[in-house]
Motif scaffolding. Sequence first.
Motif, PDB file in Angstrom:
ATOM      1  N   PRO A   1      -8.531   4.113  -2.730  1.00 62.41           N
ATOM      2  CA  PRO A   1      -8.198   5.068  -1.665  1.00 62.41           C
ATOM      3  C   PRO A   1      -9.310   6.100  -1.491  1.00 62.41           C
ATOM      4  CG  PRO A   1      -6.913   5.532  -3.625  1.00 62.41           C
ATOM      5  CD  PRO A   1      -7.675   4.264  -3.888  1.00 62.41           C
TER       6      PRO A   1
ATOM      7  N   GLU B   1      -0.407  14.288   8.256  1.00 61.91           N
ATOM      8  CA  GLU B   1      -0.074  12.892   8.528  1.00 61.91           C
ATOM      9  C   GLU B   1       0.084  12.665  10.023  1.00 61.91           C
ATOM     10  OE1 GLU B   1       3.453   9.804   7.308  1.00 61.91           O
ATOM     11  OE2 GLU B   1       3.114  11.563   6.091  1.00 61.91           O
TER      12      GLU B   1
ATOM     13  N   SER C   1      -1.417   7.585   7.217  1.00 65.70           N
ATOM     14  CA  SER C   1      -1.231   7.217   5.817  1.00 65.70           C
ATOM     15  C   SER C   1      -1.811   5.811   5.647  1.00 65.70           C
ATOM     16  CB  SER C   1       0.252   7.239   5.450  1.00 65.70           C
ATOM     17  OG  SER C   1       0.934   6.194   6.105  1.00 65.70           O
TER      18      SER C   1
ATOM     19  N   VAL D   1      -3.434  10.796   1.230  1.00 71.69           N
ATOM     20  CA  VAL D   1      -4.243  11.280   0.119  1.00 71.69           C
ATOM     21  C   VAL D   1      -4.822  12.651   0.467  1.00 71.69           C
ATOM     22  CG1 VAL D   1      -6.251  10.775  -1.309  1.00 71.69           C
ATOM     23  CG2 VAL D   1      -4.824   8.917  -0.476  1.00 71.69           C
TER      24      VAL D   1
ATOM     25  N   SER E   1     -10.766   9.779  -1.004  1.00 72.96           N
ATOM     26  CA  SER E   1     -10.265  11.083  -1.460  1.00 72.96           C
ATOM     27  C   SER E   1     -11.022  12.201  -0.810  1.00 72.96           C
ATOM     28  CB  SER E   1     -10.372  11.193  -2.980  1.00 72.96           C
ATOM     29  OG  SER E   1     -11.592  10.713  -3.446  1.00 72.96           O
TER      30      SER E   1
ATOM     31  N   ARG F   1      -0.506   3.095   4.598  1.00 71.49           N
ATOM     32  CA  ARG F   1       0.416   2.075   5.106  1.00 71.49           C
ATOM     33  C   ARG F   1       0.398   2.036   6.629  1.00 71.49           C
ATOM     34  NH1 ARG F   1       6.241   1.977   2.681  1.00 71.49           N
ATOM     35  NH2 ARG F   1       5.042   1.015   1.029  1.00 71.49           N
TER      36      ARG F   1
ATOM     37  N   ILE G   1       0.848  -1.198   0.000  1.00 74.38           N
ATOM     38  CA  ILE G   1       0.000   0.000   0.000  1.00 74.38           C
ATOM     39  C   ILE G   1       0.878   1.240   0.000  1.00 74.38           C
ATOM     40  CG2 ILE G   1      -1.621   1.286   1.444  1.00 74.38           C
ATOM     41  CD1 ILE G   1      -3.127  -1.090   1.894  1.00 74.38           C
ATOM     42  N   SER G   2       0.364   2.272  -0.622  1.00 75.20           N
ATOM     43  CA  SER G   2       1.110   3.530  -0.723  1.00 75.20           C
ATOM     44  C   SER G   2       1.353   4.154   0.648  1.00 75.20           C
ATOM     45  CB  SER G   2       0.321   4.512  -1.578  1.00 75.20           C
ATOM     46  OG  SER G   2       0.901   5.794  -1.511  1.00 75.20           O
ATOM     47  N   PRO G   3       2.552   4.688   0.860  1.00 74.47           N
ATOM     48  CA  PRO G   3       2.819   5.354   2.133  1.00 74.47           C
ATOM     49  C   PRO G   3       2.360   6.813   2.154  1.00 74.47           C
ATOM     50  CG  PRO G   3       4.811   5.261   0.845  1.00 74.47           C
ATOM     51  CD  PRO G   3       3.762   4.519   0.059  1.00 74.47           C
ATOM     52  N   ASP G   4       1.836   7.290   1.038  1.00 78.20           N
ATOM     53  CA  ASP G   4       1.475   8.713   0.933  1.00 78.20           C
ATOM     54  C   ASP G   4       0.079   8.982   1.463  1.00 78.20           C
ATOM     55  OD1 ASP G   4       3.908   9.133  -0.353  1.00 78.20           O
ATOM     56  OD2 ASP G   4       3.027   8.677  -2.315  1.00 78.20           O
TER      57      ASP G   4
END
Length: 128
Positions: free
Chosen positions: A126, A55, A64, A50, A128, A66, A45-48
């Motif tokens: 994800p 964070e 995040s 959205v 948004s 992750r 999974i993306s660590p960023d």
Amino acid sequence: MASPQHAPVRPVRPADQASAAAWLLALFGPVAIWASAVWLTAMAISPDVVGDRCEGIGWGCTLSPRDGVLFAGAYVGLFLVPIATAITLIGAGFGRGRATKVVGTMLGLFTAGVVVLAVAIVAAPPNS
């Protein structure tokens, strides 16, 4: 002085070794399966974060994706892993001569459930 008489050492039977292996697998299997599944899911999974959200955990901040998987995995694992371990140990106790097969089947079912959950998490869109 006479040498003391000792009872002869009996060799370990393969059935005893298989039973011991089944008990160890029943005890440590669910922990290993859960930890590796949570880690692999988190790495997929993306660590960023959205959007414009900050964070971390705090006032209006979110984790995040992750970190959310790792956080949820730790809390769900606190309840799920001991339950799975207890059920697997009970299965090993009732399995007598076929304990290895019983434990293997139970761990396979647990693994299948964890994999389905991990795939659902990774495939979810994800927010948004």
